[in-house]
Design a protein around this motif. Structure first.
Motif: not given
Length: 723
Positions: A224-225, A237-243, A273-287
């Motif tokens: 964040f900046g 004059l203000n600048f804000i960024f976030s990643a 085997d339900s204990a060995k599933l490999n579902d994943t999720q990736t999230e990106q947010n930038y403003y």
């Protein structure tokens, strides 16, 4: 589309710290807002107060109060919010204001942030906050879409920090959380930068009551900046960024049974085997935000240009999800928002303050579902087990949508001090949207606040609201494409013979409501203050969230035709000579009827029942509460806090509720004066001190998704140094 590779975020944050430390900073003392200096005595009026410009109570927390909640700046944003009145927790980091779903709005330094895609990641880090105010209920015309709550954040500013902070925090569940921040000023330019990395093995709430979740690692990178440059004595004059970039494993539940029966045509389909599933999720947010501020006598102006990009990608374990649910969906959603916001404030006289503004934006949203599934017809049901029967190998269908949407919003209001103790705030706003549906509304707002004595303030408020559904999650599903497959039906596999060939799938509509608020603030002494709020809301096309496609945790909104929501909130704050205590208690009820959009997500029997019966919202808890105490002596501060909930609704049509729960957290921090230019603080926290096992959600409510339990006991410690 990876606009900002996540491996660079930490590097940028470290460079920012080095850059900031190398500047020729003025030798001013650090302000008392720093977590590493001795805290000032708490000021009660900063917690509960009546804002006459709003005509209602607001609840405000500054950095000193955030520091004495569980884990302080190392906590997540949703955990911080749980210490405010009328806020309750839910699965996957969601929080609810007054029992409603998470459609709240965030203002950052006076600028409305466009909505990103709801996921597990917390976009706002507590460590960047200087002060945050919470507003909910009947708000004045200046607040767009404020029905579900407003979070108004003032970030730390470089001119007040004059230095940097390095910290390392960690503990239970493989937690490691390094962070760096710095702030300062050079001439007419002030700056603040912050960056951090988080890894743990409890990225999402555990779906089982065990102490350790299975397959639940997360890695999160954030930066964040904020830069502010003084153009003249009256303009900035203000600048804000976030990643931010975050990777999550979806936790597993062991010993699940198959959701299908595999017959000869599907023979050879691999057993999972339900204990060995490999579902994943990736999230990106930038403003990024560029904001110009100008003062011309009694006139103040702000013009801001806002850009935000948000993406969520769910990757399934294809064979495993097919084996247990009959559906494996790769879900990819992203949204790019570009907008202009303009606001002005004009004090025309001692009795009138005029406010007005415009908000114009365009959004481009893309949704793509790549779905692997089996064929299924109405007679493919095992009459004994009521399961869909897989007779042939799975196949893949692609359902994708692209939409460019436009919004126009305008408001005008007058804060009129009729008499010395009486302030009237009245106004009107106009909202127009062009998206998957086109709609508009003119919304009057009014409130009046009466200062009965210097210690007693009463108010009454009314607001007409118009809340568009989130574009990024409102893409329609091509239901006809999935006809006679295992996608249709409750739980993605239960296809009943009497179901229609193509279920209804009406588009999600904007919510329209009337909201009423009545409140009181009472200051009993310079140390003790209390606030009381009573509210009532009546809505049509009430917005709610449901589970996404297949095993995906990405939410999908839908509408109830009607809703009635009402409740009461009580807040008390006490502060005296280093001792601080607060308590919040809220009671609420929410009744809804008739699901009128995205119906294909629900079982036909449920749709029939809800069409003719009033039911509770699934996230409703009749009673919620929070409280805490802290004491500061010299350079030592100790604190404890607690969260209570009477239990969410569950079972068919939300007719029952889960057991009540409470958790207790505590901690201690010792500040040490190391050298003249450096302070060191050592912190220790215990989360869920009594190791209470409690279930937030069991997955059986309307649109409730997967089962989730609250976090078990954890021990955490950290050290930070300020230079």
């Amino acid at each position: 589309m990876n606009l900002f590779p996540h491996r660079y975020l930490t590097i940028i944050a470290l460079l920012a710290a080095i850059f900031g430390h190398g500047l020729n900073l003025k030798a001013d003392d650090k302000t008392q807002n720093s977590a590493l200096t001795v805290l000032p005595e708490f000021i009660v009026s900063d917690s509960i107060q009546t804002d006459f410009s709003l005509g209602k109570n607001t609840y405000t927390m500054d950095q000193s109060q955030l520091d004495v909640t569980a884990q302080g700046a190392n906590s997540t944003f949703d955990q911080m919010l749980l210490h405010t009145p009328g806020v309750s927790q839910d699965k996957d980091g969601e929080i609810h204001f007054r029992g409603e779903d998470a459609f709240y709005q965030i203002y950052l330094n006076g600028v409305l942030l466009p909505g990103g895609i709801n996921g597990f990641n917390q976009e706002i880090e507590p460590r960047i906050i200087d002060k945050v105010s919470f507003k909910v209920g009947a708000l004045p015309a200046q607040y767009a879409f404020g029905n579900y709550g407003i979070i108004d954040i003032q970030t730390k500013s470089g001119s007040s920090l004059k230095g940097g902070d390095l910290s390392i925090y960690g503990g239970s569940y493989d937690t490691i959380h390094p962070s760096v921040s710095c702030g300062g000023s050079e001439g007419k330019t002030a700056y603040f930068f912050s960056g951090d990395f988080l890894h743990n093995s409890l990225g999402i709430e555990n779906p089982t009551p065990s102490a350790q979740a299975i397959h639940d690692d997360t890695n999160q990178y954030k930066a964040f900046g904020y830069i502010s440059h003084e153009l003249t004595d009256a303009s900035h004059l203000n600048f804000i960024f976030s990643a931010s970039h975050a990777d999550f494993q979806i936790p597993n539940i062991p010993n699940l049974t198959p959701g299908l029966e595999f017959q000869e045509g599907a023979a050879g389909f691999p057993v999972a085997d339900s204990a060995k599933l490999n579902d994943t999720q990736t999230e990106q947010n930038y403003y990024g935000i560029v904001s110009y501020q100008q003062t011309l006598g009694e006139l103040s102006l702000q013009l801001s240009e806002v850009n935000q990009y948000s993406r969520v990608l769910f990757r399934p374990d294809v064979n495993g999800d097919l084996y247990f649910t009959g559906v494996a969906a790769r879900v990819d959603r992203d949204i790019l928002t570009n907008g202009l916001q303009g606001d002005f404030t004009y004090r025309s006289s001692n009795a009138h303050v005029i406010r007005g503004g415009l908000l114009v934006d365009t959004k481009a949203a893309h949704a793509k579902n790549t779905v692997s599934l089996f064929g299924a017809q109405g007679d493919d049901i095992d009459p004994v087990n009521d399961l869909s029967v897989a007779k042939a190998p799975p196949f893949t269908l692609v359902d994708q949508h692209y939409k460019r949407a436009y919004d126009f919003n305008a408001y005008l209001q007058d804060e009129w001090k009729i008499l010395d103790p009486v302030t009237l705030n009245y106004g009107v706003r106009y909202d127009w949207m062009n998206a998957y549906v086109n709609a508009k509304q003119v919304s009057p707002r009014a409130s009046i606040a009466y200062e009965a004595t210097k210690d007693t303030v009463l108010y009454v408020s009314y607001a007409r609201y118009f809340v568009p559904p989130p574009l990024e999650s409102s893409a329609p599903t091509n239901v006809a494409l999935f006809n006679e497959t295992t996608l249709l039906g409750d739980g993605a596999v239960d296809l009943r013979k009497d179901s229609p060939a193509v279920p209804a799938d009406d588009p999600v509509q904007p919510e329209r409501s009337n909201y009423f608020d009545l409140g009181l603030t009472q200051e009993f002494s310079s140390s003790l203050e209390a606030g009381l709020n009573v509210y009532y809301k009546r809505a049509t096309d009430h917005l709610d969230n449901g589970e996404g496609v297949g095993a995906s945790n990405i939410i999908t909104p839908f509408n109830y035709a009607k809703a009635s929501i009402y409740g009461v909130e009580l807040s008390v704050d006490y502060a005296h000579h280093g001792f601080y205590a607060y308590a919040n208690l809220a009671a609420s009820q929410a009744w809804v009827r008739n699901i009128v959009s995205n119906q294909f997500n629900f079982d036909p029997a449920l749709l029939d029942y809800v069409a003719t019966h009033d039911v509770h919202l699934d996230q409703t808890q009749f009673l919620t509460g929070s409280g805490g105490v802290s004491y500061m002596w010299a350079r030592t501060k100790v604190h404890a806090d607690a969260i209570y909930g009477s239990g969410q609704r569950h079972d068919f049509a939300n007719q029952d509720k889960l057991p009540s729960y409470y958790t207790i957290n505590c901690g201690i921090e010792q500040s040490i004066k190391a050298v003249r230019s450096m302070d060191v603080a050592v912190r220790f926290d215990v989360i869920n001190l009594l190791d209470r096992v409690y279930q937030i959600n069991d997955g059986s409510g309307i649109g409730a998704g997967a089962s989730k339990y609250g976090n078990r006991r954890g021990f955490y410690a950290g050290i930070s140094c300020e230079y």
